[in-house]
Design a protein around this motif. Structure first.
Motif, short mmCIF file in Angstrom:
data_model
loop_
_atom_site.label_atom_id
_atom_site.label_comp_id
_atom_site.label_asym_id
_atom_site.label_seq_id
_atom_site.Cartn_x
_atom_site.Cartn_y
_atom_site.Cartn_z
N THR A 1 0.83 -1.21 0.00
CA THR A 1 0.00 0.00 0.00
C THR A 1 0.87 1.26 0.00
O THR A 1 0.65 2.18 -0.79
N LYS A 2 1.84 1.29 0.87
CA LYS A 2 2.70 2.46 1.03
C LYS A 2 3.44 2.81 -0.26
O LYS A 2 3.74 3.98 -0.53
N ASN A 3 3.74 1.80 -1.08
CA ASN A 3 4.56 2.01 -2.27
C ASN A 3 3.77 1.95 -3.59
O ASN A 3 4.35 2.07 -4.67
N ALA A 4 2.44 1.80 -3.48
CA ALA A 4 1.61 1.69 -4.69
C ALA A 4 1.43 3.04 -5.38
O ALA A 4 1.49 4.10 -4.74
N LYS A 5 1.19 3.00 -6.69
CA LYS A 5 0.81 4.22 -7.41
C LYS A 5 -0.61 4.60 -7.04
O LYS A 5 -0.94 5.77 -6.87
N ILE A 6 -1.47 3.59 -6.90
CA ILE A 6 -2.84 3.78 -6.47
C ILE A 6 -3.37 2.46 -5.94
O ILE A 6 -2.89 1.39 -6.31
N VAL A 7 -4.34 2.53 -5.03
CA VAL A 7 -5.04 1.35 -4.53
C VAL A 7 -6.47 1.40 -5.05
O VAL A 7 -7.12 2.44 -4.98
N ILE A 8 -6.93 0.27 -5.59
CA ILE A 8 -8.33 0.14 -6.01
C ILE A 8 -8.96 -0.91 -5.11
O ILE A 8 -8.44 -2.02 -5.01
N THR A 9 -10.06 -0.57 -4.46
CA THR A 9 -10.59 -1.45 -3.42
C THR A 9 -12.09 -1.29 -3.25
O THR A 9 -12.70 -0.35 -3.79
N ASP A 10 -12.70 -2.20 -2.50
CA ASP A 10 -14.08 -2.00 -2.02
C ASP A 10 -14.12 -2.13 -0.50
O ASP A 10 -15.17 -2.30 0.10
N SER A 11 -12.94 -2.04 0.12
CA SER A 11 -12.81 -2.12 1.58
C SER A 11 -12.88 -0.74 2.20
O SER A 11 -12.31 0.22 1.66
N GLY A 12 -13.53 -0.64 3.35
CA GLY A 12 -13.57 0.63 4.07
C GLY A 12 -12.27 0.91 4.80
O GLY A 12 -11.74 2.01 4.75
N GLY A 13 -11.75 -0.10 5.49
CA GLY A 13 -10.55 0.08 6.30
C GLY A 13 -9.34 0.50 5.48
O GLY A 13 -8.54 1.33 5.92
N ILE A 14 -9.21 -0.06 4.30
CA ILE A 14 -8.05 0.28 3.45
C ILE A 14 -8.08 1.74 3.06
O ILE A 14 -7.04 2.39 2.96
N THR A 15 -9.28 2.30 2.87
CA THR A 15 -9.36 3.72 2.50
C THR A 15 -8.86 4.61 3.63
O THR A 15 -8.36 5.71 3.39
N GLU A 16 -9.00 4.15 4.88
CA GLU A 16 -8.46 4.91 6.01
C GLU A 16 -6.94 4.88 5.99
O GLU A 16 -6.27 5.89 6.24
N GLU A 17 -6.39 3.71 5.71
CA GLU A 17 -4.93 3.57 5.68
C GLU A 17 -4.30 4.35 4.54
O GLU A 17 -3.26 5.01 4.71
N THR A 18 -4.92 4.30 3.35
CA THR A 18 -4.38 5.07 2.22
C THR A 18 -4.45 6.57 2.51
O THR A 18 -3.55 7.32 2.13
N THR A 19 -5.50 7.01 3.18
CA THR A 19 -5.64 8.43 3.52
C THR A 19 -4.47 8.88 4.40
O THR A 19 -3.86 9.92 4.15
N VAL A 20 -4.15 8.10 5.41
CA VAL A 20 -3.06 8.48 6.32
C VAL A 20 -1.70 8.38 5.63
O VAL A 20 -0.80 9.19 5.89
N MET A 21 -1.55 7.42 4.72
CA MET A 21 -0.27 7.28 4.01
C MET A 21 -0.16 8.19 2.79
O MET A 21 0.88 8.24 2.14
N GLY A 22 -1.26 8.89 2.45
CA GLY A 22 -1.22 9.80 1.31
C GLY A 22 -1.20 9.12 -0.04
O GLY A 22 -0.70 9.68 -1.02
N ILE A 23 -1.76 7.92 -0.11
CA ILE A 23 -1.77 7.14 -1.35
C ILE A 23 -3.12 7.29 -2.04
O ILE A 23 -4.17 7.09 -1.41
N PRO A 24 -3.16 7.63 -3.34
CA PRO A 24 -4.44 7.72 -4.05
C PRO A 24 -5.22 6.41 -3.94
O PRO A 24 -4.64 5.32 -3.94
#
Length: 363
Positions: free
Chosen positions: A269-292
């Protein structure tokens, strides 16, 4: 004061880990940790306990898999027996899985107070099993620990007294910030010649997205078509794996993997260009890590990840994927910011509140 903490599924384990550490630091609370066994195999359970330094549960109810009704019933029967044998002052449930609702119901019927960590979040979509779990749990909860002021408002609108609501932040972020320097590079990283921001990370597991073969195939096809030759790293959820095996979605850039551990997944997640998901929790983690992040859903129970964070809610039409990925590749993605109190201190605030409430809880 005696606490009983309930965890049943992968997201629960991430949320309870920092709470238990905060309890130990307080030196004033006793607790029992109950694992319901809702997620039970090593990849969905054991590895999380090891990596997140969660103590061995005092009791594992070993309910296993089953339909919603089957699983809920098994948890309730077993948890009732647990509470009959081990007296407690309060039951702490987290999140919105079947274990959350089932154990809250049992506790309240035995006149034991209930605290809900992550109370008040709402998608307003009753077709989601998790939404039913949230509504039922919150309808009988005594103390609510919330992740946002939006969750506070949801509770107040539903008739909850303000004095029962405690805006403390997000325990998932406590875990993320504690372990961010310990993420583990997966063994396939070098074999696939992955580099920072060179790949798309994909997760899909919601029934509405994966149970219909045609929809799942279209999602994956659109992502491949619009990925601009980026590799797509896809740790496949067990429920998704059964369906995807029957689909012809093979592509040299689509890398299907077994579920990953917490530390490995968040390295990706930390090193991805972007994350595509249908998970709620992952969207919280990407927000804090600054990942699209792109969320393939029509609604979200975590709106702050959209209004403040890096998440975009694009709906469930596969054709919407092109426009979102074009925005990314044209460097037009929003920067995002971190929601209030998502600072790594949530669990300490929860324990501080519980200690202040000790007299009321132990009446």
């Amino acid at each position: 004061m005696k606490l009983t903490i309930v965890a049943g599924a992968r997201p629960n384990f991430i949320k309870i880990a920092p709470i238990i550490k905060a309890i130990k630091l307080s030196n004033r609370l006793d607790y029992r940790l109950i694992h319901t066994g809702q997620h039970y195999d090593d990849k969905m359970s054991k590895i999380f306990f090891e990596q997140l330094e969660i103590p061995t549960p005092d009791c594992n109810l070993k309910v296993g898999s089953g339909s919603q009704a089957e699983q809920t019933a098994k948890i309730m029967i077993s948890f009732e027996n647990e509470l009959l044998n081990y007296k407690t002052d309060i039951v702490i449930v987290v999140g919105d899985v079947n274990s959350t609702m089932a154990c809250a119901i049992v506790a309240k019927k035995m006149n034991i107070k209930v605290a809900h960590v992550e109370g008040g979040i709402r998608s307003n979509d009753s077709t989601m099993p998790e939404e039913i779990n949230r509504i039922v749990t919150d309808s009988i909860t005594d103390y609510f620990f919330t992740t946002s002021k939006t969750a506070n408002r949801n509770l107040i609108v539903s008739g909850v007294k303000k004095s029962s609501i405690f805006f403390v932040g997000n325990t998932m972020i406590d875990t993320l910030l504690e372990f961010k320097d310990k993420f583990i590079k997966p063994i396939f990283w070098d074999d696939l010649k992955l580099k920072k921001q060179s790949y798309i990370l994909l997760t899909l597991h919601r029934p509405a997205n994966v149970d219909e073969e045609y929809k799942l195939k279209n999602f994956i096809s659109e992502i491949i078509k619009n990925s601009r030759n980026c590799k797509i790293i896809f740790p496949v959820h067990p429920r998704t794996k059964k369906i995807i095996e029957s689909l012809d979605v093979n592509d040299s850039n689509l890398v299907q993997l077994e579920p990953l551990s917490y530390l490995e997944f968040n390295y990706l997640t930390k090193n991805a260009k972007i994350v595509i998901t249908d998970s709620g929790g992952i969207t919280e983690e990407t927000t804090v890590m600054g990942i699209p992040c792109i969320t393939l859903r029509d609604n979200t129970e975590r709106p702050e990840t959209v209004t403040l964070g890096t998440n975009e809610l694009i709906g469930t039409n596969p054709k919407s994927i092109k426009q979102a990925l074009d925005k990314l590749f044209n460097n037009k993605w929003k920067k995002g910011s971190i929601p209030e109190l998502w600072d790594g201190l949530t669990s300490k605030r929860i324990i501080d509140v519980l200690l202040k409430l000790e007299k009321d809880i132990c009446l």
